[in-house]
Write an enzyme that holds these catalytic residues in place. Structure first.
Site, PDB file in Angstrom:
ATOM      1  N   LYS A 119      45.583  48.690  37.906  1.00  0.00           N
ATOM      2  CA  LYS A 119      46.048  47.290  37.686  1.00  0.00           C
ATOM      3  C   LYS A 119      46.478  47.421  36.506  1.00  0.00           C
ATOM      4  CE  LYS A 119      44.717  43.328  38.783  1.00  0.00           C
ATOM      5  NZ  LYS A 119      44.853  43.293  40.598  1.00  0.00           N
TER       6      LYS A 119
HETATM    7  P1  NAD Z   1      46.529  32.033  39.961  1.00  0.00           P
HETATM    8  O1  NAD Z   1      47.336  32.562  37.757  1.00  0.00           O
HETATM    9  O2  NAD Z   1      47.506  31.835  40.855  1.00  0.00           O
HETATM   10  O3  NAD Z   1      45.761  31.146  40.077  1.00  0.00           O
HETATM   11  C1  NAD Z   1      44.301  31.229  38.961  1.00  0.00           C
HETATM   12  C2  NAD Z   1      43.741  30.299  39.189  1.00  0.00           C
HETATM   13  O4  NAD Z   1      42.206  30.132  38.815  1.00  0.00           O
HETATM   14  C3  NAD Z   1      44.574  28.509  38.173  1.00  0.00           C
HETATM   15  O5  NAD Z   1      44.181  27.463  38.970  1.00  0.00           O
HETATM   16  C4  NAD Z   1      43.632  29.009  37.222  1.00  0.00           C
HETATM   17  O6  NAD Z   1      43.277  27.430  36.272  1.00  0.00           O
HETATM   18  C5  NAD Z   1      42.167  28.939  37.585  1.00  0.00           C
HETATM   19  N1  NAD Z   1      41.267  29.074  36.525  1.00  0.00           N
HETATM   20  C6  NAD Z   1      41.080  29.957  35.820  1.00  0.00           C
HETATM   21  N2  NAD Z   1      40.674  30.475  34.997  1.00  0.00           N
HETATM   22  C7  NAD Z   1      39.575  28.999  35.708  1.00  0.00           C
HETATM   23  C8  NAD Z   1      38.175  28.921  35.080  1.00  0.00           C
HETATM   24  N3  NAD Z   1      37.520  29.289  33.716  1.00  0.00           N
HETATM   25  N4  NAD Z   1      37.511  28.153  35.838  1.00  0.00           N
HETATM   26  C9  NAD Z   1      38.118  28.032  37.345  1.00  0.00           C
HETATM   27  N5  NAD Z   1      39.304  28.301  37.463  1.00  0.00           N
HETATM   28  C10 NAD Z   1      40.493  28.778  36.686  1.00  0.00           C
HETATM   29  O7  NAD Z   1      46.104  33.732  39.933  1.00  0.00           O
HETATM   30  P2  NAD Z   1      45.897  33.982  41.914  1.00  0.00           P
HETATM   31  O8  NAD Z   1      47.041  35.208  41.569  1.00  0.00           O
HETATM   32  O9  NAD Z   1      45.439  32.948  42.500  1.00  0.00           O
HETATM   33  O10 NAD Z   1      44.782  34.885  41.222  1.00  0.00           O
HETATM   34  C11 NAD Z   1      43.439  33.985  41.435  1.00  0.00           C
HETATM   35  C12 NAD Z   1      42.748  35.648  41.549  1.00  0.00           C
HETATM   36  O11 NAD Z   1      42.468  36.576  43.119  1.00  0.00           O
HETATM   37  C13 NAD Z   1      42.073  37.229  40.139  1.00  0.00           C
HETATM   38  O12 NAD Z   1      41.088  37.552  41.136  1.00  0.00           O
HETATM   39  C14 NAD Z   1      42.995  37.766  41.523  1.00  0.00           C
HETATM   40  O13 NAD Z   1      42.568  38.782  40.498  1.00  0.00           O
HETATM   41  C15 NAD Z   1      42.596  37.590  42.304  1.00  0.00           C
HETATM   42  N6  NAD Z   1      43.658  37.971  43.567  1.00  0.00           N
HETATM   43  C16 NAD Z   1      45.139  38.063  43.329  1.00  0.00           C
HETATM   44  C17 NAD Z   1      45.944  38.488  44.427  1.00  0.00           C
HETATM   45  C18 NAD Z   1      47.234  37.841  44.279  1.00  0.00           C
HETATM   46  O14 NAD Z   1      47.864  38.714  45.271  1.00  0.00           O
HETATM   47  N7  NAD Z   1      48.059  36.691  43.923  1.00  0.00           N
HETATM   48  C19 NAD Z   1      45.094  39.332  45.327  1.00  0.00           C
HETATM   49  C20 NAD Z   1      44.139  39.645  45.292  1.00  0.00           C
HETATM   50  C21 NAD Z   1      43.248  39.287  45.032  1.00  0.00           C
END
Ligand code: NAD
Length: 432
Positions: A119
């Site tokens: 990561k």
């Molecule tokens: P993203 O940047 O697209 O979206 C993040 C969202 O979380 C946004 O809506 C933001 O406003 C919100 N957010 C941030 N801080 C916050 C808080 N304190 N309270 C409430 N909401 C909050 O990110 P993503 O790619 O959707 O990733 C989200 C989660 O999923 C992360 O933990 C990431 O590691 C995990 N994840 C993502 C992927 C992927 O393919 N993108 C895969 C596996 C896991």
């Protein structure tokens, strides 16, 4: 104040930061104890392999030079190349990245794909930078990482605040640094690329799609379905918004959403209309067909399913008792603290743990990597079918371990991963 300092101040006031890495290690040690993991192998798996920190200068639009800090932690590659996302966020620091890298190793092992765990990220608040600045930051970070990433060695992907566009900049920079004869066989240095630049159809929705496949399976095991069920989502970015739209297509109703700016609720929120609002305004806040609610009201919203899809350590010992749901389906990485976990169990709330539930992203990243290596491009139907198959096989392995060891689902998921890794270490031995 520099923009970096400002960005750190921007972190949500009053949110106590737990050590995410300590949380990750607690989960690991518990599972290792239960399954009696060989102690030497436990020591190997408890540490990371490589930790790269780079400080690099970037010129801003106004001519100023800022020095930024980027990280790449490579946890383990015994099952295949290091693999994991890159995030842009003010809270990115070494311990957080170590935890996220470790969870990636477990995730790939559970769904049986030939990747290890890594990561990375850059400590910054992306909204403070122009698109051109973000491009220069991304390219300069890639240059600084140099040979520490590579198509058969360590393969980044999108995560919080990074996008297919960011992956395209990394790809372009990486290929520019390669000898010309090797460029066209290195497209798989990143996954989650835009389709035209070598991406895979269905990668954008893959994590959300995987969350939904897991929830469907959980419902089916209880002779139920998503029709008429209600759900809440924390985070309305890639994972949260796709999960919400896909659950809605299957007949479930979104009743509350929270993002970094605030939370909203209504008897029924149209996830597609909400996404249009978010794309136009940047947040769920201000969506007119719902009312604003507080963070505590959001957590306490009654629903069948809660999908955390934002950041780590959200379901804490303070938050867990507020939840009024049957199931927590973890779209985010590390959303539940060990204390939160215990309280969820006490309250009879089931959990589909992150290292299984959100593995859809890395599974389709693997498909993208394979297609790039073979110069193929698969249809969406094939991607979805293979994703479902991989994920549900992982789900079944976790259920089996849950029954065999009589443990909670998170421990069971860790056991599945650790057993696989232990077997490989036993077969290969330790050099020299
Ligand atoms: P993203 O940047 O697209 O979206 C993040 C969202 O979380 C946004 O809506 C933001 O406003 C919100 N957010 C941030 N801080 C916050 C808080 N304190 N309270 C409430 N909401 C909050 O990110 P993503 O790619 O959707 O990733 C989200 C989660 O999923 C992360 O933990 C990431 O590691 C995990 N994840 C993502 C992927 C992927 O393919 N993108 C895969 C596996 C896991």
């Amino acid at each position: 104040m520099t923009r970096r300092a400002e960005s750190v101040v921007l972190e949500r006031a009053g949110t106590p930061r737990q050590s995410v890495y300590e949380m990750c290690r607690t989960q690991f040690r518990h599972a290792a104890d239960v399954m009696r993991l060989d102690s030497a192998i436990a020591r190997i798996l408890e540490s990371t392999t490589n930790e790269i920190i780079v400080h690099f200068p970037v010129q801003m639009d106004d001519g100023r030079i800022e020095v930024l800090t980027g990280y790449r932690v490579q946890h383990n590659n015994v099952l295949g190349p290091f693999k994991g996302g890159l995030r842009f966020h003010p809270s990115v620091e070494l311990d957080e990245v170590r935890a996220l890298a470790t969870w990636m190793t477990w995730k790939s092992a559970i769904v049986d794909i030939p990747f290890g765990g890594a990561k990375g990220g850059i400590q910054l608040e992306p909204s403070f930078y122009s698109r051109r600045e973000l491009e220069r930051i991304t390219r300069r970070f890639t240059f600084a990482l140099n040979g520490n990433i590579g198509p058969e060695y360590d393969i980044p992907a999108p995560d919080v605040n990074t996008s297919p566009q960011v992956m395209a900049w990394i790809l372009d920079t990486f290929l520019t640094m390669m000898p010309p004869l090797e460029r066209n066989r290195s497209l798989h240095v990143v996954t989650g690329k835009p389709i035209e630049a070598g991406g895979c159809v269905g990668r954008d929705k893959a994590t959300g799609q995987g969350v939904v496949y897991c929830i469907e399976r959980w419902m089916k095991e209880r002779s139920s379905s998503l029709l008429g069920k209600t759900f809440t989502v924390q985070g309305f970015g890639n994972v949260g918004s796709w999960t919400a739209r896909l659950l809605q297509e299957l007949g479930a109703t979104l009743v509350a959403v929270e993002d970094v700016a605030g939370a909203i609720a209504a008897d029924g929120i149209d996830a597609n209309a909400l996404l249009s609002h978010v794309r136009a305004s940047g947040s769920v806040v201000g969506y007119e067909q719902a009312v604003p609610i507080t963070h505590e009201e959001f957590l306490a919203t009654e629903a069948n399913i809660f999908v955390p899809a934002a950041l780590e350590a959200q379901i804490t010992e303070e938050a867990a008792p507020l939840l009024s749901v049957d199931l927590v389906a973890e779209g985010a990485n590390g959303p539940t603290t060990p204390e939160g976990d215990r309280l969820l169990q006490d309250h009879g709330i089931d959990v589909i743990p992150d290292i299984l539930c959100n593995a859809g992203g890395v599974v389709v990243s693997y498909f993208e990597w394979l297609q790039n290596k073979r110069s193929e491009s698969w249809e969406l139907e094939e991607v979805d079918r293979k994703l479902r198959c991989k994920l549900l096989a992982g789900y079944d392995r976790v259920e089996e371990a849950r029954r065999e060891y009589d443990v909670d689902p998170r421990t069971a998921a860790h056991i599945v991963a650790l057993k696989r890794l232990e077997a490989v270490y036993e077969q290969r031995g330790i050099f020299p």
